[in-house]
Scaffold this motif. Structure first.
Motif, PDB file in Angstrom:
ATOM      1  N   SER A  22       0.814  -1.200   0.000  1.00  0.00           N
ATOM      2  CA  SER A  22       0.000   0.000   0.000  1.00  0.00           C
ATOM      3  C   SER A  22       0.856   1.262   0.000  1.00  0.00           C
ATOM      4  O   SER A  22       1.880   1.344   0.651  1.00  0.00           O
ATOM      5  CB  SER A  22      -0.897  -0.008   1.240  1.00  0.00           C
ATOM      6  OG  SER A  22      -1.391   1.257   1.506  1.00  0.00           O
ATOM      7  N   LYS A  23       0.404   2.264  -0.750  1.00  0.00           N
ATOM      8  CA  LYS A  23       1.074   3.554  -0.759  1.00  0.00           C
ATOM      9  C   LYS A  23       0.873   4.287   0.561  1.00  0.00           C
ATOM     10  O   LYS A  23       1.616   5.189   0.890  1.00  0.00           O
ATOM     11  CB  LYS A  23       0.541   4.398  -1.906  1.00  0.00           C
ATOM     12  CG  LYS A  23       0.892   3.853  -3.264  1.00  0.00           C
ATOM     13  CD  LYS A  23       0.339   4.752  -4.347  1.00  0.00           C
ATOM     14  CE  LYS A  23       0.791   4.301  -5.694  1.00  0.00           C
ATOM     15  NZ  LYS A  23       0.014   3.307  -6.323  1.00  0.00           N
ATOM     16  N   THR A  24      -0.165   3.916   1.287  1.00  0.00           N
ATOM     17  CA  THR A  24      -0.435   4.581   2.562  1.00  0.00           C
ATOM     18  C   THR A  24       0.424   4.004   3.681  1.00  0.00           C
ATOM     19  O   THR A  24       0.400   4.530   4.774  1.00  0.00           O
ATOM     20  CB  THR A  24      -1.920   4.437   2.943  1.00  0.00           C
ATOM     21  OG1 THR A  24      -2.233   3.051   3.048  1.00  0.00           O
ATOM     22  CG2 THR A  24      -2.808   5.107   1.929  1.00  0.00           C
ATOM     23  N   GLY A  25       1.158   2.963   3.418  1.00  0.00           N
ATOM     24  CA  GLY A  25       2.022   2.388   4.442  1.00  0.00           C
ATOM     25  C   GLY A  25       1.347   1.278   5.211  1.00  0.00           C
ATOM     26  O   GLY A  25       0.855   0.310   4.643  1.00  0.00           O
ATOM     27  N   PHE A  26       1.291   1.425   6.508  1.00  0.00           N
ATOM     28  CA  PHE A  26       0.793   0.400   7.417  1.00  0.00           C
ATOM     29  C   PHE A  26      -0.708   0.168   7.235  1.00  0.00           C
ATOM     30  O   PHE A  26      -1.482   1.119   7.228  1.00  0.00           O
ATOM     31  CB  PHE A  26       1.085   0.863   8.851  1.00  0.00           C
ATOM     32  CG  PHE A  26       0.820  -0.176   9.877  1.00  0.00           C
ATOM     33  CD1 PHE A  26       1.660  -1.262  10.013  1.00  0.00           C
ATOM     34  CD2 PHE A  26      -0.265  -0.073  10.717  1.00  0.00           C
ATOM     35  CE1 PHE A  26       1.424  -2.223  10.975  1.00  0.00           C
ATOM     36  CE2 PHE A  26      -0.510  -1.024  11.679  1.00  0.00           C
ATOM     37  CZ  PHE A  26       0.343  -2.104  11.799  1.00  0.00           C
ATOM     38  N   PRO A  27      -1.146  -1.092   7.078  1.00  0.00           N
ATOM     39  CA  PRO A  27      -2.573  -1.393   6.922  1.00  0.00           C
ATOM     40  C   PRO A  27      -3.317  -1.271   8.261  1.00  0.00           C
ATOM     41  O   PRO A  27      -3.438  -2.226   9.020  1.00  0.00           O
ATOM     42  CB  PRO A  27      -2.585  -2.823   6.391  1.00  0.00           C
ATOM     43  CG  PRO A  27      -1.290  -3.405   6.846  1.00  0.00           C
ATOM     44  CD  PRO A  27      -0.312  -2.269   6.944  1.00  0.00           C
ATOM     45  N   VAL A  28      -3.811  -0.092   8.543  1.00  0.00           N
ATOM     46  CA  VAL A  28      -4.356   0.242   9.856  1.00  0.00           C
ATOM     47  C   VAL A  28      -5.646  -0.518  10.171  1.00  0.00           C
ATOM     48  O   VAL A  28      -5.779  -1.109  11.243  1.00  0.00           O
ATOM     49  CB  VAL A  28      -4.600   1.764   9.954  1.00  0.00           C
ATOM     50  CG1 VAL A  28      -5.221   2.126  11.290  1.00  0.00           C
ATOM     51  CG2 VAL A  28      -3.313   2.522   9.737  1.00  0.00           C
ATOM     52  N   VAL A  29      -6.600  -0.511   9.270  1.00  0.00           N
ATOM     53  CA  VAL A  29      -7.913  -1.107   9.550  1.00  0.00           C
ATOM     54  C   VAL A  29      -7.781  -2.602   9.810  1.00  0.00           C
ATOM     55  O   VAL A  29      -8.307  -3.122  10.794  1.00  0.00           O
ATOM     56  CB  VAL A  29      -8.901  -0.825   8.392  1.00  0.00           C
ATOM     57  CG1 VAL A  29     -10.224  -1.525   8.639  1.00  0.00           C
ATOM     58  CG2 VAL A  29      -9.098   0.667   8.202  1.00  0.00           C
ATOM     59  N   ALA A  81      -3.107  -4.318  -1.250  1.00  0.00           N
ATOM     60  CA  ALA A  81      -3.291  -4.391  -2.697  1.00  0.00           C
ATOM     61  C   ALA A  81      -3.906  -3.115  -3.276  1.00  0.00           C
ATOM     62  O   ALA A  81      -3.508  -2.652  -4.335  1.00  0.00           O
ATOM     63  CB  ALA A  81      -4.166  -5.588  -3.053  1.00  0.00           C
ATOM     64  N   ARG A  82      -4.883  -2.550  -2.583  1.00  0.00           N
ATOM     65  CA  ARG A  82      -5.616  -1.407  -3.125  1.00  0.00           C
ATOM     66  C   ARG A  82      -5.211  -0.068  -2.527  1.00  0.00           C
ATOM     67  O   ARG A  82      -5.468   0.961  -3.116  1.00  0.00           O
ATOM     68  CB  ARG A  82      -7.106  -1.606  -2.878  1.00  0.00           C
ATOM     69  CG  ARG A  82      -7.655  -2.829  -3.548  1.00  0.00           C
ATOM     70  CD  ARG A  82      -8.769  -2.442  -4.396  1.00  0.00           C
ATOM     71  NE  ARG A  82      -9.332  -3.623  -5.038  1.00  0.00           N
ATOM     72  CZ  ARG A  82     -10.476  -3.621  -5.603  1.00  0.00           C
ATOM     73  NH1 ARG A  82     -11.212  -2.538  -5.582  1.00  0.00           N
ATOM     74  NH2 ARG A  82     -10.931  -4.699  -6.199  1.00  0.00           N
ATOM     75  N   GLY A  83      -4.680  -0.101  -1.312  1.00  0.00           N
ATOM     76  CA  GLY A  83      -4.341   1.147  -0.636  1.00  0.00           C
ATOM     77  C   GLY A  83      -5.464   1.672   0.237  1.00  0.00           C
ATOM     78  O   GLY A  83      -5.317   2.691   0.887  1.00  0.00           O
ATOM     79  N   TYR A  84      -6.588   0.982   0.247  1.00  0.00           N
ATOM     80  CA  TYR A  84      -7.746   1.370   1.057  1.00  0.00           C
ATOM     81  C   TYR A  84      -8.641   0.157   1.215  1.00  0.00           C
ATOM     82  O   TYR A  84      -8.459  -0.853   0.541  1.00  0.00           O
ATOM     83  CB  TYR A  84      -8.522   2.528   0.421  1.00  0.00           C
ATOM     84  CG  TYR A  84      -9.142   2.184  -0.926  1.00  0.00           C
ATOM     85  CD1 TYR A  84     -10.478   1.841  -1.014  1.00  0.00           C
ATOM     86  CD2 TYR A  84      -8.382   2.181  -2.087  1.00  0.00           C
ATOM     87  CE1 TYR A  84     -11.050   1.514  -2.235  1.00  0.00           C
ATOM     88  CE2 TYR A  84      -8.947   1.851  -3.311  1.00  0.00           C
ATOM     89  CZ  TYR A  84     -10.274   1.527  -3.380  1.00  0.00           C
ATOM     90  OH  TYR A  84     -10.837   1.191  -4.582  1.00  0.00           O
ATOM     91  N   VAL A  85      -9.628   0.258   2.109  1.00  0.00           N
ATOM     92  CA  VAL A  85     -10.586  -0.826   2.313  1.00  0.00           C
ATOM     93  C   VAL A  85     -11.768  -0.573   1.377  1.00  0.00           C
ATOM     94  O   VAL A  85     -12.303   0.533   1.328  1.00  0.00           O
ATOM     95  CB  VAL A  85     -11.060  -0.877   3.786  1.00  0.00           C
ATOM     96  CG1 VAL A  85     -12.044  -2.016   3.992  1.00  0.00           C
ATOM     97  CG2 VAL A  85      -9.876  -1.031   4.718  1.00  0.00           C
ATOM     98  N   THR A  86     -12.173  -1.594   0.657  1.00  0.00           N
ATOM     99  CA  THR A  86     -13.229  -1.439  -0.342  1.00  0.00           C
ATOM    100  C   THR A  86     -14.609  -1.278   0.302  1.00  0.00           C
ATOM    101  O   THR A  86     -14.828  -1.665   1.449  1.00  0.00           O
ATOM    102  CB  THR A  86     -13.259  -2.653  -1.292  1.00  0.00           C
ATOM    103  OG1 THR A  86     -13.498  -3.827  -0.526  1.00  0.00           O
ATOM    104  CG2 THR A  86     -11.942  -2.782  -2.045  1.00  0.00           C
ATOM    105  N   SER A  87     -15.524  -0.715  -0.468  1.00  0.00           N
ATOM    106  CA  SER A  87     -16.865  -0.441   0.050  1.00  0.00           C
ATOM    107  C   SER A  87     -17.639  -1.701   0.460  1.00  0.00           C
ATOM    108  O   SER A  87     -18.366  -1.652   1.460  1.00  0.00           O
ATOM    109  CB  SER A  87     -17.669   0.399  -0.937  1.00  0.00           C
ATOM    110  OG  SER A  87     -17.749  -0.227  -2.183  1.00  0.00           O
ATOM    111  N   PRO A  88     -17.541  -2.839  -0.230  1.00  0.00           N
ATOM    112  CA  PRO A  88     -18.264  -4.024   0.257  1.00  0.00           C
ATOM    113  C   PRO A  88     -17.790  -4.486   1.642  1.00  0.00           C
ATOM    114  O   PRO A  88     -18.613  -4.901   2.470  1.00  0.00           O
ATOM    115  CB  PRO A  88     -17.974  -5.099  -0.800  1.00  0.00           C
ATOM    116  CG  PRO A  88     -17.649  -4.344  -2.034  1.00  0.00           C
ATOM    117  CD  PRO A  88     -16.958  -3.098  -1.562  1.00  0.00           C
ATOM    118  N   ILE A  89     -16.497  -4.385   1.904  1.00  0.00           N
ATOM    119  CA  ILE A  89     -15.987  -4.763   3.223  1.00  0.00           C
ATOM    120  C   ILE A  89     -16.485  -3.786   4.271  1.00  0.00           C
ATOM    121  O   ILE A  89     -16.912  -4.184   5.362  1.00  0.00           O
ATOM    122  CB  ILE A  89     -14.447  -4.826   3.217  1.00  0.00           C
ATOM    123  CG1 ILE A  89     -13.970  -5.970   2.328  1.00  0.00           C
ATOM    124  CG2 ILE A  89     -13.902  -4.990   4.633  1.00  0.00           C
ATOM    125  CD1 ILE A  89     -12.479  -5.987   2.082  1.00  0.00           C
TER     126      ILE A  89
END
Length: 122
Positions: free
Chosen positions: A3-10, A62-70
């Protein structure tokens, strides 16, 4: 891809919540303080929470964010849990949900600025 945002926080928050529930289930079982049913539910949902968190970590990477369905599924789960147990561990899900929605909105707004509207493209 990372991820470009770094650490996967969620996802990490979900893994932590799941691990805490698993540990609490084991403690409840070991101390025999409550029914074994309570221990089962804490441990079972803790393991499921860890699995969900690991999956969300992979999506974040993979995406850099959490998707809307999740996010939608997490919101429904949180709402359902809070409706039946208002003062419970379901309150802890509000934190990763809020962080995930914030990241999703940022990513969506960044994509809209980048692509431009038809009026801007003329």
């Amino acid at each position: 891809m990372y991820s470009k945002t770094g650490f996967p926080v969620v996802g990490s928050m979900l893994v932590f919540i799941g691990a805490a529930h698993t540990a609490l289930g084991i403690v409840v079982w070991a101390t025999k303080d409550q029914d074994t049913d309570l221990s089962f539910w804490f441990t079972g949902f803790g393991v499921a929470g860890v699995a969900l968190g690991i999956t969300v970590i992979e999506v974040e990477r993979a995406r850099g964010y959490v998707t809307s369905p999740i996010l939608a599924a997490t919101a429904v789960l949180t709402g359902f849990g809070l409706a039946f147990e208002p003062v419970s561990g379901f309150l802890t899900l509000l934190a990763p949900l809020a962080v995930g929605v914030r990241g999703w909105i940022r990513k969506r707004n960044a994509g809209a600025k980048r692509s431009g509207t038809p009026a801007e493209l003329r």
